[in-house]
Design a protein around this motif. Sequence first.
Motif, PDB file in Angstrom:
ATOM      1  N   GLY A   1      60.213 -29.597  62.158  1.00 55.95           N
ATOM      2  CA  GLY A   1      59.765 -29.812  61.537  1.00 55.95           C
ATOM      3  C   GLY A   1      59.320 -29.300  59.985  1.00 55.95           C
ATOM      4  O   GLY A   1      60.045 -28.520  59.341  1.00 55.95           O
ATOM      5  N   GLU A   2      58.407 -28.925  59.206  1.00 62.10           N
ATOM      6  CA  GLU A   2      58.012 -28.664  58.116  1.00 62.10           C
ATOM      7  C   GLU A   2      56.817 -27.864  58.516  1.00 62.10           C
ATOM      8  O   GLU A   2      56.014 -27.628  59.169  1.00 62.10           O
ATOM      9  CB  GLU A   2      57.691 -29.738  56.403  1.00 62.10           C
ATOM     10  CG  GLU A   2      59.285 -30.046  56.127  1.00 62.10           C
ATOM     11  CD  GLU A   2      58.281 -31.088  54.533  1.00 62.10           C
ATOM     12  OE1 GLU A   2      59.381 -31.541  53.832  1.00 62.10           O
ATOM     13  OE2 GLU A   2      57.399 -31.459  54.394  1.00 62.10           O
ATOM     14  N   ARG A   3      57.199 -26.316  56.719  1.00 59.50           N
ATOM     15  CA  ARG A   3      55.786 -25.685  57.127  1.00 59.50           C
ATOM     16  C   ARG A   3      55.728 -25.242  55.838  1.00 59.50           C
ATOM     17  O   ARG A   3      56.781 -25.240  55.227  1.00 59.50           O
ATOM     18  CB  ARG A   3      55.541 -24.264  58.331  1.00 59.50           C
ATOM     19  CG  ARG A   3      57.651 -23.804  58.559  1.00 59.50           C
ATOM     20  CD  ARG A   3      57.348 -22.847  59.847  1.00 59.50           C
ATOM     21  NE  ARG A   3      58.640 -22.071  59.798  1.00 59.50           N
ATOM     22  CZ  ARG A   3      58.333 -20.615  59.868  1.00 59.50           C
ATOM     23  NH1 ARG A   3      57.125 -19.757  59.554  1.00 59.50           N
ATOM     24  NH2 ARG A   3      59.561 -19.949  59.459  1.00 59.50           N
ATOM     25  N   SER A   4      54.679 -24.516  55.704  1.00 56.58           N
ATOM     26  CA  SER A   4      54.746 -23.478  54.579  1.00 56.58           C
ATOM     27  C   SER A   4      54.328 -22.117  54.280  1.00 56.58           C
ATOM     28  O   SER A   4      53.572 -21.973  55.505  1.00 56.58           O
ATOM     29  CB  SER A   4      53.830 -24.434  52.835  1.00 56.58           C
ATOM     30  OG  SER A   4      53.887 -25.641  53.491  1.00 56.58           O
ATOM     31  N   VAL A   5      55.062 -21.347  53.777  1.00 53.08           N
ATOM     32  CA  VAL A   5      54.713 -20.347  53.680  1.00 53.08           C
ATOM     33  C   VAL A   5      54.573 -19.259  52.911  1.00 53.08           C
ATOM     34  O   VAL A   5      55.089 -19.697  51.402  1.00 53.08           O
ATOM     35  CB  VAL A   5      56.223 -19.396  54.318  1.00 53.08           C
ATOM     36  CG1 VAL A   5      55.504 -18.174  54.653  1.00 53.08           C
ATOM     37  CG2 VAL A   5      56.115 -19.807  56.140  1.00 53.08           C
ATOM     38  N   GLU A   6      53.586 -18.846  52.324  1.00 50.06           N
ATOM     39  CA  GLU A   6      53.431 -17.993  51.256  1.00 50.06           C
ATOM     40  C   GLU A   6      54.267 -17.155  51.077  1.00 50.06           C
ATOM     41  O   GLU A   6      55.238 -15.781  51.576  1.00 50.06           O
ATOM     42  CB  GLU A   6      52.063 -17.668  51.060  1.00 50.06           C
ATOM     43  CG  GLU A   6      50.458 -18.003  51.137  1.00 50.06           C
ATOM     44  CD  GLU A   6      49.444 -16.708  50.702  1.00 50.06           C
ATOM     45  OE1 GLU A   6      49.283 -16.564  49.711  1.00 50.06           O
ATOM     46  OE2 GLU A   6      48.918 -16.668  51.162  1.00 50.06           O
ATOM     47  N   VAL A   7      55.062 -16.723  49.802  1.00 52.16           N
ATOM     48  CA  VAL A   7      56.427 -16.315  49.350  1.00 52.16           C
ATOM     49  C   VAL A   7      56.357 -14.886  49.799  1.00 52.16           C
ATOM     50  O   VAL A   7      57.312 -14.056  50.136  1.00 52.16           O
ATOM     51  CB  VAL A   7      56.778 -15.794  47.845  1.00 52.16           C
ATOM     52  CG1 VAL A   7      57.685 -15.718  47.384  1.00 52.16           C
ATOM     53  CG2 VAL A   7      56.933 -17.806  47.519  1.00 52.16           C
ATOM     54  N   LYS A   8      54.683 -14.472  49.444  1.00 55.98           N
ATOM     55  CA  LYS A   8      54.450 -12.828  49.318  1.00 55.98           C
ATOM     56  C   LYS A   8      54.901 -12.680  51.159  1.00 55.98           C
ATOM     57  O   LYS A   8      55.263 -11.488  51.340  1.00 55.98           O
ATOM     58  CB  LYS A   8      53.220 -12.254  49.207  1.00 55.98           C
ATOM     59  CG  LYS A   8      52.190 -13.393  49.468  1.00 55.98           C
ATOM     60  CD  LYS A   8      50.890 -12.629  49.465  1.00 55.98           C
ATOM     61  CE  LYS A   8      49.460 -13.018  49.836  1.00 55.98           C
ATOM     62  NZ  LYS A   8      49.589 -12.651  51.675  1.00 55.98           N
ATOM     63  N   ASP A   9      54.663 -13.348  51.972  1.00 59.24           N
ATOM     64  CA  ASP A   9      54.740 -13.044  53.379  1.00 59.24           C
ATOM     65  C   ASP A   9      56.254 -13.649  53.676  1.00 59.24           C
ATOM     66  O   ASP A   9      56.698 -13.813  54.847  1.00 59.24           O
ATOM     67  CB  ASP A   9      53.841 -13.889  53.837  1.00 59.24           C
ATOM     68  CG  ASP A   9      52.034 -13.606  54.079  1.00 59.24           C
ATOM     69  OD1 ASP A   9      52.446 -12.297  53.873  1.00 59.24           O
ATOM     70  OD2 ASP A   9      51.472 -14.674  54.270  1.00 59.24           O
ATOM     71  N   LEU A  10      57.177 -14.184  53.344  1.00 58.88           N
ATOM     72  CA  LEU A  10      59.049 -14.628  53.229  1.00 58.88           C
ATOM     73  C   LEU A  10      59.571 -13.262  53.879  1.00 58.88           C
ATOM     74  O   LEU A  10      60.103 -13.546  54.661  1.00 58.88           O
ATOM     75  CB  LEU A  10      59.430 -15.174  52.443  1.00 58.88           C
ATOM     76  CG  LEU A  10      58.997 -16.285  52.186  1.00 58.88           C
ATOM     77  CD1 LEU A  10      59.972 -17.480  50.375  1.00 58.88           C
ATOM     78  CD2 LEU A  10      59.892 -17.168  52.881  1.00 58.88           C
TER      79      LEU A  10
END
Lengths: 758, 292
Positions: free
Chosen positions: B143-152
Motif C-alpha cells: 500500500g501507500e506510505r509517506s516519508v519525509e525526504v530528509k529521512d529517505l
Amino acid sequence: MSEYNVVGKRIPKIDAAQKAMGRAEYIQDVKLPGMLYGKILYSKHAHARITRMDLSKALALSGVYTILTGEDVPEKMRMGFYKDNPPLKKDKVFSFRDEVAAVAAKTPEIAKKALELIEIDYEVLPGIFDPEKAMEKDSPLVHENTKSNVLKLPWKLHYGDVDKAEKEAAFVVEGRFTTTWVTHCCMGTSGAVASFDAADNLTIYTNTQIPSLAQKDFLEALKAMGLKNKRARVIKPIIGGGFGSKLDTYAYEHIAILLAHKCRKPVKIVFDRPEEFIATSTRQPTVTHIKQGCDKNGKLLFRDIRMVLDNGAHTSWGATTPSVMMMPITSLYRVDNVRYDAKCVYTNNTYSQAMRGYGNPQATFAIESNIDMLAEKAGIDPIEFRRINRNHPGDVTPQNFKITTCGLDLCLDAVEKELRKSGTKEKGVGIGVASLIHVGGGARIYKSDGCGVIIKMDDYGKASVFTGGTDMGQGLDNITAQIVAEELGLLVEDVHVVHTDTDVCPWDVGAHASRSTFVAGNAALGAAKKIKAQLLELGSKELKTTPDSLMLKDRLIFVPGDPEKSMAIDKLLRKIHFSPGGTMLVSDHFFDPINENMGPDYKGNMSMTYTFGVHGVKVRVDEETGKVEVLEYVAAHDVGQAINPLLLEGQVYGGVVMGLGYALSEEVMHVNGKNMNPNFRDYKLFTAKDAVKIIAPVIQTPDKDGPFGAKGIGEPGCVPTAPAIANAIYDAVGVRITTLPITPEKVLAALMEKKKNH
Amino acid sequence: MKPFNYLTPATVEEAVSLFGQHSETAKYIAGGTDVIVKLKDGWMEPDYLISLKKIEELSELRKNENTGDLTIGATVTHATLEKSIMIQKEYPIIYDAVSNIGSLQVRNVGTIGGNLMNAVPSADGAVPMIALDGVALIQGPGGERSVEVKDLFIEPYKTVLKPGEILKKITIPAPAPRTGSAYIKFGRRAAMELPLIGIGVLLSLDADLETCARARIVLGVAGPTPMRAYEAEKLLTGKKITEDLLRQAGEKAADESKVRDSVRGSAWHRKEMIRVQVRRMGLKCLEMIKRN
Ligand SMILES: Cc1cc2nc3c(=O)[nH]c(=O)nc-3n(C[C@H](O)[C@H](O)[C@H](O)COP(=O)(O)OP(=O)(O)OC[C@H]3O[C@@H](n4cnc5c(N)ncnc54)[C@H](O)[C@@H]3O)c2cc1C
C-alpha cells in the motif's frame, strides 16, 4: 588578400556535413567478413611478478578463438623509442597499463567475458611513483637490468656562460614548477583492424597520425613474426582526433596483428572510454627548476633549467620531448646564456607520449611564469619586459634557429590593445600574458621531414590529390584542396583529396610538429605547379599564345583581357587526352624542407620558420573559494598567411580550450600508479559551457618558404595558456601557483597561506 | 551490456505487480540516466526493466491553489522543473539545483524521482527537496506510505524504500511568506559536474523582516547522504539575521558536516566552501525576501 581566389577564404571543412550526419566512417565502423573481436587484459598491479597463468577456463568459453600472452610475442616484436616494450608482457609487469593477455573471440562480449576467466597470480613488488624519489640511491628499480631509474638520455646543453651571466645579473629569480598528466580525450577512441591475405600480406586499418612510419613498424613486426618480404598496407579511416595520441604504434595494433595471424581471420580491437583513459599515453609530468636573470634595464641575461620527467614504466617517444622543450628554453626571447639539463626517470606510472606541443607547454609554463616574476623584480611591466627581450626577424638563436619572419612584437601589441580596452581594475581581477615560439616550418626529427603528393587530373576538370599528409580532423584536406585549387584555377569542390592508404599515397613523416600545412602544403603546391606548367604549355598551343601570357582562374585558362583566347580547363584536358598521341596530366612532388637535424650539441635549425604567439587573459579570482573565472581571452598568433582563417581560428580556439583545461582543471589522477578517474565525470575536460569567448587576432607575416606564405599553427594554441592564466591570477590576488592544474583548492590554499604570513 | 526485457506498465499498481512477478531480477527505470550507466558498467544486470515513464500520474507537476501545496511527480524531468516559471519564481532553490544538473540532454530525460532514488550524496535534486520540507509518497505491495525526504536516505545507493516500492511524488507544503531559498553546486566545471559540495539554504523571516522564523541548511556530499545542518539552523532560528550570524552558521554547518578527503577534493576545502557558501546563500535569501 584579394590577390588569391581560394587561399585566404573561410571555406568550411569539406567533411563537416558528412561528420554531422553521422556518415563519416571511423575505425568503429570498419567491419570485414569473418572478423573477430580482440580484447586486452591489463595488469592488476603497478609492479609485480607473474607467478602463474591459467587460460584453460577462458579458452573453454564458447566463441573464444585464441588467447595470447607474453610467451606468444616474438622476441623482436618491440615498441617504443628504445624498442624495449613488448606488446604483451611476460614474467613481470611494470605498470597498471601493462598488457598481459589478449583474446580473440566471435563477439566483443565473449572476448570481455573471457578476460574475466583468465587466472593470473602475481607476486607484488614495491612500486615507485614519484620520479624525484625514484632518482634516490636506495629507490627500488623499475627495471632490474638497469643500475638506476634515470634513463641514459643526455638531454644537456649549455650555451654561453650561465654562471658568469648570473653574477652579472641585476635581478635573478628562481622557481619550481610542476605539471601533471593530462590526456588527449579524442572523441574517437583508439582502434585497429588487422587482416592477412592468403600470402600473409598485412592490411591494417588504424587511426594513426603516422601512416608511413607505422607501415615501417608493422613491417618490422611481420619480420619479427618470421614473415619476411611481405607487404604492410596501412589504411586510415576517418580519425576522430589525434592531438599526438596516434604518433606511434601501440600494443593494440601489434596485438591485433598477432591475433589476426594466429586466427587467420581479421581481428578488430577498439578501445572503450575507460580503456582509452588508462591505456593510451598522456602528456609528460615535469618538475622544473628554473632560474633567470636580467640586467637593470630588463635585458634577459640567462636562463638555467633543470628538469625531471616522469618517464613511466616504458620508454616511448615521450622521452624525447626535452628535445622540443629546448626550443622555448633556448629561443623564446633573446637570451645568450642558456643551460638545460633534463632527466627522464622510470617509475611504475603510465608512460607518456606526444601531445599537442610536445613538451613545449610544460617548458613554457615554467619560463613564462618565471618571466613575470623577473619582470616584477626588475620593476618592469610584464608586457614591456617581453617587448624588450622579444625575438626579431633575422635573429639566430643560441641553438642556431634562424628566425625568418617573426611577428612577436605585433602579437604583443594586439594582445595588449585588447586587454587594456576595459581597463578598470576591480578587486580580484587581473590580467596575464605569455608568449610562445613553436616550429612553423616542419621539424627535422627523423632523417626526412618530407611529404609526397601526387596529382591526377581527369577529363572533367577535376583533380585527385593523393597526399602523404594526414587529416585527423585538423583540416589538412581543406588546406590541400585550397592550395591546389588556387594554383590550378579550380574551385575547392573540384579537388578531391585522398590521404587514406599507404598503397596509394606517397610517403610522409606524419601529422606532427604543426608541419602539415607547411610541408604537405608545399608538397601539394609543388605538384600543382607541375600540372600548371603542363596546362599552360599545352594551353598555349591550343590558344596560340605563349605559356606565360596565360592565367588559370575560375575553371578557365585564358589570356587576361583577351576574350578570344579563353578555354574551359576541362575542355583543354579532354583535348589533350583524346588527340592522337594524347596524354593525361599526372604530377608528383616530394617536398622535404631545408631544415636541420640537431647536432650532438643540440644545435641545428630544426625548422624552416618559426611561429610566434602571445596569449593574454583577464581573470576574476574568488578570494573566498579560490575559483578562477576567465573573463576575456586573447590569443594572437603570427601565422605567416592564413590559408583558411576559419580553420585557423578553429585550431586556435581548440588549442586555447585544451590549454585552459590544462591550466585549470584537467588531470589524470594516479594513486600508486592506478588511474583513479578513467571517465569524463571525473576527468575534468572543459565542456562547451566552460569555454570562453576567445579573440584570435591573426598576425600575417607572409613567410617566403611557406605555401602562399603560411606557417604552422596546429599546436601553438595550447602552449602559453597555463602561464598566461597563472600570471593573471598573480596579478589579481598576488599568489603564484606553480603546479598544474590550478584548482580552486590550490588557489585558496595559497591565499590562506599568504594571509597567514601577513 | 546484458540483454533485458523492457516493460511499460500504465499504472502504479501494474508496475508494482510486474515487479512482484520478477522481483529478484527486476529494476525500475525512469529517465535511465543512472540506470543505463550502471547497466553498461555491469553494476547491475536485471532481466526486466520496468519503465515508469508511461504512468501518467507520476509526471504531474501541480500547485494546489487552495492549500498552496506543490506536487512534483516522480517522473517530472529536471528540464520541466527548470523551465517552469512557477518553479523559477516561487522555488528558486529547486531551479538553482536542477538547472545545473549534467547537461541539457541529461536534464531532458533525468527525473527528480530517479535523482532521489539513486540516493547518492551528490544528488543535486535532494537538497532543495529536503530544504523545502518535502514529503515523499511511496506505494508498494503493502500500500501507500509517506516519508519525509530528509529521512529517505540510508547510505549511498540505499533508501528506505522496500523492494517493489515506487516513489510516486513529492509534496512540498506551501512556503511561508517572506521566504528566500538558494542552492549552489561547487565544482570545477560549469557543466557535466557532480558537486564537490552542494549547499542549499532556505530562510523565512518574521513580519519584522529581520527575525528568522525558519532556517534550513542542507548539504550535499558532506556525508554519506544529503544532510541537514541542524545546529547551524538552530543558531539562526528566532534570531535577527545578520551577515555575521550567517557566517557563524556557516562555521557551525562546516563543523557538523562529515566531509571527507577523496581524489575529487579534500575535506578542508569542502569545509571552507560550506563556511563561505552558507553565508553567501543566506545573504541571497535575504536579498530575495527584500526584493519581493
Ligand atoms: C552525464 C550525466 C551527468 C549527470 N549529472 C548529474 C548532476 O549534475 N547532478 C545530479 O544530481 N545527478 C547527475 N546525474 C545523475 C542522474 O542524471 C540523475 O540522478 C537523474 O535525476 C536520475 O534520474 P533518472 O530518471 O534518469 O533515473 P534512473 O536512472 O531511471 O533511475 C535511478 C534509480 O532510481 C530508481 N528509480 C527511478 N525512479 C523511481 C521511482 N519513481 N520509484 C522508485 N525507484 C525509482 C531506479 O530503479 C534507479 O535505481 C548525471 C548523470 C549523467 C549520465
